[in-house]
Design a protein around this motif. Structure first.
Motif, PDB file in Angstrom:
ATOM      1  N   LEU A 102     -44.760  -0.296  25.150  1.00  0.00           N
ATOM      2  CA  LEU A 102     -45.496   0.237  24.186  1.00  0.00           C
ATOM      3  C   LEU A 102     -44.907  -0.207  22.805  1.00  0.00           C
ATOM      4  CD1 LEU A 102     -47.992   1.877  22.822  1.00  0.00           C
ATOM      5  CD2 LEU A 102     -46.512   3.663  23.181  1.00  0.00           C
ATOM      6  N   LYS A 103     -45.567  -1.390  22.152  1.00  0.00           N
ATOM      7  CA  LYS A 103     -44.913  -1.621  20.896  1.00  0.00           C
ATOM      8  C   LYS A 103     -45.637  -0.842  19.724  1.00  0.00           C
ATOM      9  CE  LYS A 103     -43.985  -3.482  17.054  1.00  0.00           C
ATOM     10  NZ  LYS A 103     -44.285  -4.873  16.382  1.00  0.00           N
ATOM     11  N   ILE A 104     -44.870   0.067  19.147  1.00  0.00           N
ATOM     12  CA  ILE A 104     -45.362   0.631  17.955  1.00  0.00           C
ATOM     13  C   ILE A 104     -44.739  -0.021  16.629  1.00  0.00           C
ATOM     14  CG2 ILE A 104     -45.622   2.981  16.823  1.00  0.00           C
ATOM     15  CD1 ILE A 104     -45.372   4.342  19.323  1.00  0.00           C
ATOM     16  N   SER A 105     -45.614  -0.338  15.701  1.00  0.00           N
ATOM     17  CA  SER A 105     -45.166  -1.183  14.387  1.00  0.00           C
ATOM     18  C   SER A 105     -44.622   0.023  13.548  1.00  0.00           C
ATOM     19  CB  SER A 105     -46.159  -2.018  14.066  1.00  0.00           C
ATOM     20  OG  SER A 105     -47.436  -1.347  13.430  1.00  0.00           O
ATOM     21  N   GLY A 106     -44.144  -0.602  12.524  1.00  0.00           N
ATOM     22  CA  GLY A 106     -43.475   0.748  11.552  1.00  0.00           C
ATOM     23  C   GLY A 106     -44.967   1.491  10.656  1.00  0.00           C
ATOM     24  N   ASP A 107     -46.071   0.883  10.898  1.00  0.00           N
ATOM     25  CA  ASP A 107     -46.999   1.630  10.519  1.00  0.00           C
ATOM     26  C   ASP A 107     -47.175   2.751  11.086  1.00  0.00           C
ATOM     27  OD1 ASP A 107     -48.026  -0.672   8.762  1.00  0.00           O
ATOM     28  OD2 ASP A 107     -48.838  -1.511  10.445  1.00  0.00           O
ATOM     29  N   GLY A 124     -39.999  -1.844  12.515  1.00  0.00           N
ATOM     30  CA  GLY A 124     -39.595  -1.301  11.437  1.00  0.00           C
ATOM     31  C   GLY A 124     -40.001  -1.313  10.004  1.00  0.00           C
ATOM     32  N   GLY A 125     -41.415  -2.381  10.046  1.00  0.00           N
ATOM     33  CA  GLY A 125     -41.788  -2.509   8.824  1.00  0.00           C
ATOM     34  C   GLY A 125     -42.186  -1.336   7.778  1.00  0.00           C
ATOM     35  N   ASN A 126     -42.245  -0.368   8.336  1.00  0.00           N
ATOM     36  CA  ASN A 126     -42.423   0.804   7.131  1.00  0.00           C
ATOM     37  C   ASN A 126     -41.237   0.955   6.400  1.00  0.00           C
ATOM     38  OD1 ASN A 126     -41.207   1.592   9.445  1.00  0.00           O
ATOM     39  ND2 ASN A 126     -41.081   3.752   8.877  1.00  0.00           N
ATOM     40  N   ALA A 186     -30.935  -9.732   6.019  1.00  0.00           N
ATOM     41  CA  ALA A 186     -32.246  -8.960   5.810  1.00  0.00           C
ATOM     42  C   ALA A 186     -32.990  -8.769   7.369  1.00  0.00           C
ATOM     43  CB  ALA A 186     -33.212  -9.914   5.009  1.00  0.00           C
ATOM     44  N   HIS A 187     -32.814  -9.529   8.061  1.00  0.00           N
ATOM     45  CA  HIS A 187     -33.419  -9.397   9.531  1.00  0.00           C
ATOM     46  C   HIS A 187     -32.433  -8.349  10.137  1.00  0.00           C
ATOM     47  CE1 HIS A 187     -36.502 -12.298   9.790  1.00  0.00           C
ATOM     48  NE2 HIS A 187     -35.699 -13.185   9.178  1.00  0.00           N
ATOM     49  N   TYR A 188     -31.260  -8.290  10.191  1.00  0.00           N
ATOM     50  CA  TYR A 188     -30.444  -7.311  10.476  1.00  0.00           C
ATOM     51  C   TYR A 188     -30.640  -5.919   9.916  1.00  0.00           C
ATOM     52  CZ  TYR A 188     -27.688 -10.421  13.565  1.00  0.00           C
ATOM     53  OH  TYR A 188     -27.227 -11.401  14.456  1.00  0.00           O
ATOM     54  N   GLY A 232     -34.819  -4.196  18.075  1.00  0.00           N
ATOM     55  CA  GLY A 232     -35.506  -5.420  18.414  1.00  0.00           C
ATOM     56  C   GLY A 232     -34.629  -6.143  19.327  1.00  0.00           C
ATOM     57  N   THR A 233     -34.707  -7.384  19.411  1.00  0.00           N
ATOM     58  CA  THR A 233     -33.799  -8.150  20.263  1.00  0.00           C
ATOM     59  C   THR A 233     -32.268  -8.344  20.111  1.00  0.00           C
ATOM     60  OG1 THR A 233     -34.110 -10.460  19.357  1.00  0.00           O
ATOM     61  CG2 THR A 233     -35.892  -9.776  20.771  1.00  0.00           C
ATOM     62  N   GLY A 234     -31.885  -7.869  19.161  1.00  0.00           N
ATOM     63  CA  GLY A 234     -30.527  -7.975  18.590  1.00  0.00           C
ATOM     64  C   GLY A 234     -30.189  -9.137  17.597  1.00  0.00           C
ATOM     65  N   ARG A 235     -31.329  -9.879  17.860  1.00  0.00           N
ATOM     66  CA  ARG A 235     -31.118 -11.401  17.069  1.00  0.00           C
ATOM     67  C   ARG A 235     -32.020 -11.295  15.794  1.00  0.00           C
ATOM     68  NH1 ARG A 235     -26.546 -11.782  19.057  1.00  0.00           N
ATOM     69  NH2 ARG A 235     -26.509 -12.911  17.282  1.00  0.00           N
ATOM     70  N   PRO A 236     -31.566 -12.210  14.700  1.00  0.00           N
ATOM     71  CA  PRO A 236     -32.390 -12.197  13.644  1.00  0.00           C
ATOM     72  C   PRO A 236     -33.549 -13.470  13.791  1.00  0.00           C
ATOM     73  CG  PRO A 236     -30.366 -13.252  13.310  1.00  0.00           C
ATOM     74  CD  PRO A 236     -30.146 -12.658  14.514  1.00  0.00           C
ATOM     75  N   THR A 238     -39.194 -11.098  15.494  1.00  0.00           N
ATOM     76  CA  THR A 238     -39.827  -9.701  15.217  1.00  0.00           C
ATOM     77  C   THR A 238     -39.845  -8.678  16.635  1.00  0.00           C
ATOM     78  OG1 THR A 238     -42.108  -9.980  15.808  1.00  0.00           O
ATOM     79  CG2 THR A 238     -41.603 -10.589  13.687  1.00  0.00           C
ATOM     80  N   THR A 239     -40.161  -7.454  16.207  1.00  0.00           N
ATOM     81  CA  THR A 239     -40.200  -6.642  17.611  1.00  0.00           C
ATOM     82  C   THR A 239     -41.379  -6.940  18.723  1.00  0.00           C
ATOM     83  OG1 THR A 239     -41.368  -5.068  16.030  1.00  0.00           O
ATOM     84  CG2 THR A 239     -39.075  -4.813  16.337  1.00  0.00           C
ATOM     85  N   ASP A 240     -42.262  -7.671  18.091  1.00  0.00           N
ATOM     86  CA  ASP A 240     -43.437  -8.140  19.205  1.00  0.00           C
ATOM     87  C   ASP A 240     -42.619  -9.014  20.136  1.00  0.00           C
ATOM     88  OD1 ASP A 240     -45.349  -6.906  17.712  1.00  0.00           O
ATOM     89  OD2 ASP A 240     -46.192  -9.004  17.117  1.00  0.00           O
TER      90      ASP A 240
HETATM   91  N1  UDP Z   1     -36.056  -8.167  13.588  1.00  0.00           N
HETATM   92  C1  UDP Z   1     -35.304  -9.090  13.928  1.00  0.00           C
HETATM   93  N2  UDP Z   1     -34.992  -9.222  15.280  1.00  0.00           N
HETATM   94  C2  UDP Z   1     -35.653  -8.531  16.142  1.00  0.00           C
HETATM   95  C3  UDP Z   1     -36.590  -7.611  16.010  1.00  0.00           C
HETATM   96  C4  UDP Z   1     -36.858  -7.401  14.516  1.00  0.00           C
HETATM   97  O1  UDP Z   1     -34.540  -9.763  12.927  1.00  0.00           O
HETATM   98  O2  UDP Z   1     -35.520  -9.005  17.495  1.00  0.00           O
HETATM   99  C5  UDP Z   1     -36.170  -7.677  12.153  1.00  0.00           C
HETATM  100  C6  UDP Z   1     -37.237  -8.690  11.449  1.00  0.00           C
HETATM  101  O3  UDP Z   1     -36.670  -8.951  10.191  1.00  0.00           O
HETATM  102  C7  UDP Z   1     -38.437  -7.599  11.401  1.00  0.00           C
HETATM  103  C8  UDP Z   1     -37.710  -6.300  11.184  1.00  0.00           C
HETATM  104  O4  UDP Z   1     -36.709  -6.431  11.895  1.00  0.00           O
HETATM  105  O5  UDP Z   1     -39.147  -8.100  10.267  1.00  0.00           O
HETATM  106  C9  UDP Z   1     -38.613  -5.117  11.534  1.00  0.00           C
HETATM  107  O6  UDP Z   1     -39.188  -5.549  12.684  1.00  0.00           O
HETATM  108  P1  UDP Z   1     -40.939  -5.856  12.821  1.00  0.00           P
HETATM  109  O7  UDP Z   1     -41.245  -6.579  11.651  1.00  0.00           O
HETATM  110  O8  UDP Z   1     -41.128  -6.330  14.041  1.00  0.00           O
HETATM  111  O9  UDP Z   1     -41.469  -4.374  12.566  1.00  0.00           O
HETATM  112  P2  UDP Z   1     -43.139  -4.157  12.567  1.00  0.00           P
HETATM  113  O10 UDP Z   1     -43.962  -5.142  11.906  1.00  0.00           O
HETATM  114  O11 UDP Z   1     -43.419  -3.958  14.054  1.00  0.00           O
HETATM  115  O12 UDP Z   1     -43.293  -2.827  11.861  1.00  0.00           O
END
Ligand code: UDP
Length: 248
Positions: free
Chosen positions: A15-20, A57-59, A78-80, A139-143, A146-148
């Motif tokens: 289950l992928k739950i976005s920051g929203d 983590g978008g929230n 920023a990605h980290y 996430g994947t641990g790599r910048p 995204t978490t998708d």
């Molecule tokens: N991110 C990343 N690598 C990953 C997963 C996430 O660098 O494998 C960073 C990326 O900057 C992303 C942020 O973490 O924008 C938050 O995750 P995401 O945007 O997927 O959150 P969501 O849109 O689901 O709230």
């Protein structure tokens, strides 16, 4: 080819739950009431389903907010920061779930043993078999992804039946439904349709990875009462993206 109908001893989903999901509409940061609402539905569904949750983590922060033109902060940094935001959400959801009596494990793709276990596939697998809800942070641990993409990756590794993507819209539409009232909701799309139409709910890398290995994706609206439980139980809500349409 995997299908959503495949019946194992116990259904296993990512289950992928976005920051929203961790805040209220239009707000940022963490709103614990919103998280408790999610947790209540997840707790009920976890009786019949093995659940691994990839936390967005978008929230709090998305790496793409900081482009190369932003001063002072590098895009990779920023990605980290975005990945760390997912861990903050994960800790909140973990406490909400445990407050409801669920057993959970938070695992992270970046090592931080003080707060969570490192993600090790076989260990995550074992937790799921034991009925623990596994929360996957960082996430994947790599910048630069995204978490998708993390959801697609972990679903393949953990041999889940489906990726369930919880969003704030009813599924995949022909256009942005928040801007275009005439946008049409698709109940089914092939991976190729999704990619060729340039639709924007999931990132392309995640869909491409799922296409490569036949992993179905269901996109649904978590804000509609009961939807999270229905999706976790395998109901055909929202939009299915897969290689072929579901059996009738
Ligand atoms: N991110 C990343 N690598 C990953 C997963 C996430 O660098 O494998 C960073 C990326 O900057 C992303 C942020 O973490 O924008 C938050 O995750 P995401 O945007 O997927 O959150 P969501 O849109 O689901 O709230």
């Amino acid at each position: 080819m995997r299908t959503e109908e495949q019946s194992w001893a116990k259904r296993r989903v990512v289950l992928k739950i976005s920051g929203d999901g961790f805040t209220q509409p239009g707000e940022r940061g963490i709103v614990m009431n919103a998280i408790i609402q999610l947790a209540e539905q997840i707790a009920r569904a976890s009786q019949n389903t093995q659940i691994a949750i990839v936390i967005g983590g978008g929230n709090i922060l998305r790496g793409t907010q900081f482009t190369a033109a932003s001063r002072g902060i590098r895009e990779a940094t920023a990605h980290y920061m975005g990945m760390l935001a997912t861990v903050i959400n994960g800790l909140a959801l973990q406490d909400a779930l445990e407050g409801l009596g669920c057993e959970t494990r938070l695992m992270t793709a970046i090592r931080m043993e003080g707060v969570a276990e490192p993600y090790i596939r076989r260990r995550a697998w074992r937790h799921l078999e034991k009925g623990r809800i596994v929360l996957l942070g960082a996430g994947t641990g790599r910048p630069f992804v995204t978490t998708d993409t993390a959801a697609a990756q972990w679903a393949l590794e953990l041999e889940a039946q489906v990726v369930l993507k919880a969003t704030r819209v009813d599924g995949v539409f022909s256009d942005d439904p928040e801007r275009n009232p005439h946008a049409v909701l698709f109940s089914f799309l092939t991976y190729e349709d999704y990619l060729s139409k340039n639709l924007g709910v999931l990132d392309r890398e995640a869909v491409t990875k799922c296409m490569q290995y036949g992993m179905p994706i269901r996109v649904f609206n978590f804000r509609r009462e009961g939807n999270l439980e229905r999706a976790l139980a395998g109901e055909k809500i929202g939009t299915l993206i897969a290689g072929s349409p579901p059996l009738a």
